[in-house]
Design an enzyme around this catalytic site. Sequence first.
Site, PDB file in Angstrom:
ATOM      1  N   HIS A  14     -25.968  47.454  27.182  1.00  0.00           N
ATOM      2  CA  HIS A  14     -26.117  46.692  25.947  1.00  0.00           C
ATOM      3  C   HIS A  14     -27.415  45.902  26.069  1.00  0.00           C
ATOM      4  O   HIS A  14     -27.643  45.214  27.067  1.00  0.00           O
ATOM      5  CB  HIS A  14     -24.939  45.742  25.742  1.00  0.00           C
ATOM      6  CG  HIS A  14     -25.022  44.960  24.476  1.00  0.00           C
ATOM      7  ND1 HIS A  14     -24.670  43.635  24.388  1.00  0.00           N
ATOM      8  CD2 HIS A  14     -25.435  45.311  23.235  1.00  0.00           C
ATOM      9  CE1 HIS A  14     -24.848  43.205  23.150  1.00  0.00           C
ATOM     10  NE2 HIS A  14     -25.313  44.211  22.436  1.00  0.00           N
ATOM     11  N   ASP A  15     -28.280  46.003  25.066  1.00  0.00           N
ATOM     12  CA  ASP A  15     -29.620  45.432  25.213  1.00  0.00           C
ATOM     13  C   ASP A  15     -29.600  43.938  25.496  1.00  0.00           C
ATOM     14  O   ASP A  15     -30.419  43.433  26.265  1.00  0.00           O
ATOM     15  CB  ASP A  15     -30.504  45.765  24.005  1.00  0.00           C
ATOM     16  CG  ASP A  15     -29.856  45.441  22.663  1.00  0.00           C
ATOM     17  OD1 ASP A  15     -28.857  44.692  22.626  1.00  0.00           O
ATOM     18  OD2 ASP A  15     -30.353  45.944  21.640  1.00  0.00           O
ATOM     19  N   GLY A  61     -38.577  39.061  21.272  1.00  0.00           N
ATOM     20  CA  GLY A  61     -39.726  38.865  20.386  1.00  0.00           C
ATOM     21  C   GLY A  61     -39.885  37.455  19.890  1.00  0.00           C
ATOM     22  O   GLY A  61     -41.008  36.999  19.645  1.00  0.00           O
TER      23      GLY A  61
END
Length: 510
Positions: free
Chosen positions: A238-239, A408
């Site tokens: 899972h990221d 990000g």
Amino acid sequence: MATMVSVDVGAQSGRVALGRFDGETLSVAEIHRFPNVPVCVHGTLHWDALRLHDGILQGLRAAAREAGGRIDSVGVDTWGLDFALLDRAGRLVQNPVHHRDRRTDGAMEEVFARVPAQELYERTGIQLMSINSVFQLWSMAAAGDPALEVAETFLMMPDLFHYWLSGVKACEFTAATTSQCFDPRKGVWALDVLERLGVSSRLFPEVVPPGTVLGPVRDEVVEETRLQGAVVVAPASHDTGSAVAAVPFRHPGSAYISSGTWSLVGVEVAAPVIDDRTFSANLTNEGGVGGTFRLLRNVTGLWLLHECRRAWALEGREWEFAELVAMAEQAPPPRSFIDPNEPAFLPPGDMPARIREFCVRTGQEAPAEPAVVVRCVLESLALKYRQTIGLLDAATGVAPAEIHVVGGGAMNRPLCQWTADATGLPVIAGPVEAAEIGNLAVQAMALGELASLDEAREVVRNSFSPAVYEPHDRGPWEDAYGRFDALVQAPATRPEPLVGGRGVIEPAQR
């Protein structure tokens, strides 16, 4: 020197990176990027799994060329929730359905009539969201979906890609826990719950821990990619599990925000925290690396801005993401706020109009200019982070000393600074490519290059330099939080249809 390949598939793109560990530091270089474009067919929104597999193979070929053919291992991480079904011959029954497909409309109420909400939470420890795998499976069972009838094996999305690379059918722990089909306290699938929902227990394979060597790369993949001698490792697939594995915590109990299209705001704990407080706060317990759990809450993140950007582009006003952020910094502070978790913000669409509608409906001034809209979103996110960290504090009794932002959002300077200002806590921003780094770190653990998660995080600290944002100008933020908190009350037992991991439109900088 260990040479590894991480495959990180997000909802807009996949990235293949080459990692090299020299015993002290880890270097990461992006080798290949490929698009991930969902496809709607006959009213059903699908992931194009075969195209994604082809993108992975292209990336592995490029990585093998870059490394001169010497690759020790490869591992895949993706978003959570979504799954594939295989038939008895191991073939894909259909392209996996996207969690944003409308098939789960009304599913929560129907499931709760059979398994009450608090019982489902007690068994799984997972935040109640209409797009969770359990509600997707129920919608298939209730509709008599023939795909479910002929299926023999359930695999989460990263497990599907691992199967195609290795031939091994297994579900990795961190991804399995996002499904709301897994009992984290017993460490097994909640098969009795699934049977009550009409979902056959035969579908669910072995669950393996992160860092499991699944086996060698299949011969046909070797022929296609030249990955001779490489093994397939299930990282934290899972990221967010991979991203949190890469958080270089400096103080125990610190909070983290894995910030991208979605913001996962949480703390790391040694065991699931499942009680009345976490149920009332709708907190989730997702599996982590090294026996840890991630107690967190999903907050809609930069999805809001990317949908705004898309809506403005359709009007002929095109801005890069960085341009919008710079515009927001110059805009006056907003007089209005939104609840990022408002269900109306979940589907794709005209997000600026929805933001204005929310403000009007709540008796606030509607932001008009794009720069003001963007600032409204970013400041609302910072305030929502403060509210969520308060819920985590109440649930654990531990006040975090600082906040680590990875992904990000770590590159979004005003969001990081405003988060520090809103919470009164230092923000440690970075690493940006946390999912890839955590993926590689767990592979290094599987290869015997690193002994523990603590050692892996020490390598991250030695390899990447974060930015630090100290809180300042607290007065206006205290006033802003008072207004925000009155407007956006912390949830009671209100399930929210948000996503674990990443959503439909994935920013280039996650």
